[in-house]
Enzyme design. Structure first.
Site, PDB file in Angstrom:
ATOM      1  N   GLY A  38       0.558  -1.625   0.220  1.00 33.37           N
ATOM      2  CA  GLY A  38      -0.013  -0.246   0.029  1.00 33.37           C
ATOM      3  C   GLY A  38       1.027   1.721  -0.042  1.00 33.37           C
ATOM      4  N   THR A  40       3.188   4.675   0.115  1.00 34.43           N
ATOM      5  CA  THR A  40       2.935   5.974   1.253  1.00 34.43           C
ATOM      6  C   THR A  40       1.383   6.154   1.724  1.00 34.43           C
ATOM      7  OG1 THR A  40       5.304   6.999   0.803  1.00 34.43           O
ATOM      8  CG2 THR A  40       2.476   8.259   1.085  1.00 34.43           C
ATOM      9  N   ILE A 266       5.872  20.441   2.699  1.00 36.91           N
ATOM     10  CA  ILE A 266       6.236  21.729   1.781  1.00 36.91           C
ATOM     11  C   ILE A 266       7.491  20.786   0.925  1.00 36.91           C
ATOM     12  CG2 ILE A 266       7.323  23.769   3.316  1.00 36.91           C
ATOM     13  CD1 ILE A 266      10.402  22.409   3.478  1.00 36.91           C
ATOM     14  N   HIS A 439     -34.234  14.563  -4.838  1.00 37.03           N
ATOM     15  CA  HIS A 439     -35.077  15.475  -3.535  1.00 37.03           C
ATOM     16  C   HIS A 439     -35.282  14.626  -2.492  1.00 37.03           C
ATOM     17  CE1 HIS A 439     -36.203  19.180  -1.345  1.00 37.03           C
ATOM     18  NE2 HIS A 439     -36.835  18.723  -1.241  1.00 37.03           N
TER      19      HIS A 439
END
Length: 462
Positions: A38, A40, A266, A439
């Site tokens: 799997g 990271t 970062i 709806h």
């Protein structure tokens, strides 16, 4: 020496999906992984962070339960060790599922580090110290990426953490300073803020979430500030000071910001070292493997997918690329389609987008019309008390084609896929507007946003 049609280095969402696809197509496949199945995404990225996001979202709902008329006795508290137990159990279950899928599809697996000896030979260095050589007619490299660690930061995974290290913190910090206001930084900010931490974001750019639509950025930034998250943009960090109990960021302006923990988010670095790319002549640029539309590298028969080669660092893109590479390894001729990549950000509220932003469309030369519909005007959203957000559709004035859709609000990550299909199929705003939506649902907002393109939404004032 064992011989395979396809040898795959890396068992993340690019590699293991490629392995299963190649096996489904009748190929003999060997998958090599040094760590956990799997990659990271499953172990240090998508799954654990979104599991924490679910906890943070639930904590937020509990805090607001009294507004529904639900009164919870006593003060709700976060048992963070139990949260981590839940996170780890999800990871373990999914890892086990991948192992079962590989076995069911008769994929041979090897645990260890891999290195290309030549274009068809892979050396597998196993944990017991032995080395096995495999012959592969085709090779797929899916080695992924790791958090970037620039020299200015002394990463100790105790006080100064990467996105990997913060997932292993055993106690919630009182305060968290996040360096980087991109997707990961903002997701962690939302999560830890909801869990009760005091959160500050430092971003070098003029804005957080710079890849998003301008209106989405403004809305998200205002909402995060309203929740108590402090955001500093245009903030250049010069150095970091640490004490026994705190870490301090010193800005170019001279301002100092102190917190118990610091998260550095970062960017990421590509895992290309030590896998023999130079030996076989695979070309890289800026540390990333160069591939063509078929995911083939500069060496015929060697392919690469996922973070280490892709233009997107997204698990679902890696999986799509893995399928393309597998098909080409087995004699097909297909190309990766990047036309529409749905993109989700798991902040509170969520963000989803597909296609171009309004600014991108204008830059591309389109004359655009925009439709927008607020969550606050949707019955289902009102019932859920999820009225913060909107749906925005960007369309071409001449053709009516939908160029991009942007959603910020509850369940945006689910809603965006109707939009992705519409953009990919060349649907117009009118096509969506004339498609009856059930709806009461949140999906009605996409229909009404499409109606709003021509100023005809029923449930909003124009």
């Amino acid at each position: 020496m064992s011989t395979y049609d396809v040898g795959i280095i890396g068992g993340g969402p690019g590699g293991y999906v490629a392995a299963i696809k190649a096996a489904q197509l009748g190929g003999t496949v060997c998958l090599i992984e040094k760590g956990e199945w799997g990659g990271t995404c499953l172990n240090r990225g998508c799954i654990p962070t979104k599991t924490l996001f679910a906890v943070a979202n639930l904590a937020t709902q509990i805090q607001e339960a009294s507004a529904f008329g639900v009164h919870i006795g006593g003060e709700a508290t976060i048992d963070y060790p139990q949260v981590l137990t839940h996170k780890n159990s999800v990871i373990q279950q999914l890892e086990g599922g991948i192992a079962q899928l590989l076995k069911a599809n008769k994929v041979d697996i090897r645990k260890g580090t891999a290195e290309l000896i030549n274009k068809n030979t892979i050396a597998v260095n196993k944990p017991d110290g032995t080395t096995e050589h495999l012959h592969a007619k085709n090779v797929i490299i899916a080695t992924g990426s790791e958090p970037a660690e620039p020299p200015i930061f002394e990463i100790d995974e105790d006080q100064v953490l990467t996105t990997t290290g913060i997932l292993n913190v055993t106690e919630l910090p009182e305060s968290l300073l996040i360096v980087g206001g991109g997707v990961s930084g903002c997701e962690f900010a939302s999560i830890f803020n909801a869990l009760g931490c005091r959160v500050t974001i430092l971003e070098l750019l003029p804005t957080i979430l710079a890849t998003e639509d301008v209106q989405v950025i403004r809305h998200t930034q205002l909402f995060m500030k309203r929740k108590g998250i402090t955001i500093h943009t245009g903030a250049k960090l010069t150095h970091v000071k640490k004490s026994n109990v705190h870490v301090t960021a010193v800005l170019e302006s001279g301002e100092e910001i102190t917190a118990q923990k610091m998260l550095v988010s970062i960017g990421r670095g590509y895992n290309t070292d030590g896998i023999g790319l130079e030996k076989v002549g695979v070309r890289t640029e800026g540390g990333k493997i160069v591939v063509d539309a078929q995911m083939q590298t500069t060496i015929p028969g060697i392919y690469s997918v996922g973070d280490v080669a892709s233009r997107y660092l997204l698990a679902h893109v890696a999986s799509a690329e893995g399928k393309v590479a597998a098909q080409n390894c087995l004699g097909d001729s297909v190309e990766m389609d990047y036309q529409v990549i749905p993109w989700c950000v798991f902040t509170l509220p969520e963000i989803g987008h597909a296609g171009m932003t309004e600014e991108e469309a204008t830059t591309e030369g389109y004359e655009v019309k925009v439709g927008r519909f607020p969550y606050a005007a949707n019955g289902k959203a009102l019932g859920l008390r999820e009225t913060d957000g909107f749906v925005k559709i960007v369309s071409d004035t001449d053709s009516g084609d939908i160029l991009g859709v942007h959603i910020v609000g509850a369940h945006a990550s689910t809603l965006i896929h109707e939009a992705a299909v519409a953009v990919r199929m060349g649907a117009t705003a009118s096509d969506i507007a004339h498609t009856v939506h059930a709806h009461p649902t949140l999906s009605e907002m996409i229909m009404e946003s499409a109606e709003s393109v021509d100023g005809k939404a029923i449930h909003s004032l124009h």
